[in-house]
Scaffold this active site. Structure first.
Site, PDB file in Angstrom:
ATOM      1  N   TYR A 133     -32.670  91.952  38.048  1.00 52.36           N
ATOM      2  CA  TYR A 133     -33.606  91.737  37.615  1.00 52.36           C
ATOM      3  C   TYR A 133     -33.743  90.319  37.452  1.00 52.36           C
ATOM      4  O   TYR A 133     -34.358  89.610  38.011  1.00 52.36           O
ATOM      5  CB  TYR A 133     -34.397  92.382  36.004  1.00 52.36           C
ATOM      6  CG  TYR A 133     -35.306  91.587  35.601  1.00 52.36           C
ATOM      7  CD1 TYR A 133     -36.431  91.375  35.927  1.00 52.36           C
ATOM      8  CD2 TYR A 133     -35.020  90.952  34.315  1.00 52.36           C
ATOM      9  CE1 TYR A 133     -37.293  90.698  35.127  1.00 52.36           C
ATOM     10  CE2 TYR A 133     -35.907  90.455  33.805  1.00 52.36           C
ATOM     11  CZ  TYR A 133     -37.182  90.381  33.852  1.00 52.36           C
ATOM     12  OH  TYR A 133     -38.309  89.822  32.956  1.00 52.36           O
ATOM     13  N   VAL A 201     -45.129  87.575  21.046  1.00 55.60           N
ATOM     14  CA  VAL A 201     -45.905  88.100  22.256  1.00 55.60           C
ATOM     15  C   VAL A 201     -47.126  86.558  22.085  1.00 55.60           C
ATOM     16  O   VAL A 201     -47.844  85.612  22.800  1.00 55.60           O
ATOM     17  CB  VAL A 201     -46.398  88.916  23.031  1.00 55.60           C
ATOM     18  CG1 VAL A 201     -47.402  89.370  21.532  1.00 55.60           C
ATOM     19  CG2 VAL A 201     -47.521  89.026  24.119  1.00 55.60           C
TER      20      VAL A 201
END
Length: 331
Positions: A133, A201
């Site tokens: 990743y 977020v």
């Protein structure tokens, strides 16, 4: 009016970002994702970053492009998906950007490009990813940089490297930790003094919105909300919000926890199943992951303090009822 194309906009971060941007009358928002948007279906067109023809047929001319699409789980199979989505996807987006006269790209990368980094690593830190990743995200950064360098006085590239992102409706690693604590089944591995940088977020979405108007050039920022909790402090804060005793009881030594994780690795390999426990997850849980950032230099201030963000998330997930809302599964 600015047209903003959000690649991967159906997911956790994308949905929160679209919610912010749709409150601005000067933005025309478009979502492009391989999955339909559960929150904004009227804004979404289905396409795949691995398929350049689908991108050519859907992305509008001269838009601002925000790329949130990524393959990121620890246990992705086949492993070639990391390259196909993160690297080939970046190359496809750059090619379409050239053809459609797109001058601004905002790319959410990851602090995983630094690997197990020294405490306080900033944007100039050594690149040393330990997994596919992080490796493929850094490769994607280089592809976007090459696109920007073709017309450096005209093109804007913003690279945002968030640490672990949490918030309401997410079903990633932070949620799993909070759920274990809330259930009373949490077991601390190690001494709990390792510190973790986190990102809420809503604050990340606010910074992406803030970066839309950056001028031509390459702008690279880690994204972290401060302060950095130790695991002991994080667990104590969660228990306090839930009205539980804050004391942490039995602690499993790291060596024992890591060995157990290895056993689960073997079991996963034999059965072909995705398991909640693995050696890499134990290692990441017990590691320090503390970063610094130059974001303050842009004038940005996170709208939600981290302690309040954590409390809001806990109340939303474990005290209040929100069964009518979609959830997003991530790492």
């Amino acid at each position: 009016m600015t047209t903003i194309s959000i690649i991967g906009g159906s997911g956790f971060i994308g949905s929160r970002l679209v919610h912010r941007l749709t409150n601005q009358k000067n933005h025309n928002i478009r979502i492009f994702d391989k999955a339909p948007s559960l929150t904004f279906p009227q804004l979404c067109k289905v396409c795949d970053v691995r398929n350049i023809e689908s991108l050519k047929g859907t992305l509008p001319e001269e838009s601002t492009l925000i790329n949130l699409a990524a393959e990121h789980r620890d246990d992705v199979q086949p492993r070639s998906l990391y390259h196909d989505v993160n690297v080939t996807g970046a190359a496809n987006l750059c090619q379409v950007a050239r053809e459609k006269n797109i001058k601004t790209i905002i790319f959410t990368s990851t602090v995983a490009v630094y690997g197990f980094a020294p405490l306080g690593t900033n944007e100039t830190g050594q690149i040393a990813p330990f997994n596919d990743y992080g490796r493929t995200k850094y490769q994607a950064e280089q592809i976007f940089k090459a696109w920007q360098a073709e017309l450096p006085a005209e093109r804007t590239l913003v690279i945002i490297r968030p640490t672990v992102v949490f918030g309401e409706q997410n079903r990633g690693n932070v949620y799993n930790l909070l759920r274990q604590i809330a259930s009373g089944k949490f077991l601390m591995v190690g001494n709990g003094e390792n510190r973790k940088s986190m990102a809420y977020v809503e604050n990340l979405a606010a910074f992406i919105e803030h970066s839309i108007n950056f001028q031509p050039g390459v702008h690279t920022y880690n994204f972290i909300d401060k302060p950095d909790f130790t695991m002991n402090e994080l667990v104590g804060s969660v228990k306090r919000t839930l009205g539980q005793p804050e004391k942490i009881g039995f602690r499993l030594p790291y060596s024992v926890g890591y060995a157990i994780g290895k056993c689960f690795d073997l079991l996963a390999a034999v059965t072909g199943k995705r398991l909640a426990i693995s050696s890499i997850r134990v290692k990441k849980f017990c590691a320090n992951s503390v970063y610094s950032t130059a974001i303050d230099s842009t004038g940005f201030v996170s709208p939600v303090p981290l302690t309040k963000a954590l409390e809001q998330t806990i109340r939303h997930e474990f005290i209040e009822k929100h069964d009518d809302q979609p959830v997003y599964f991530s790492e």
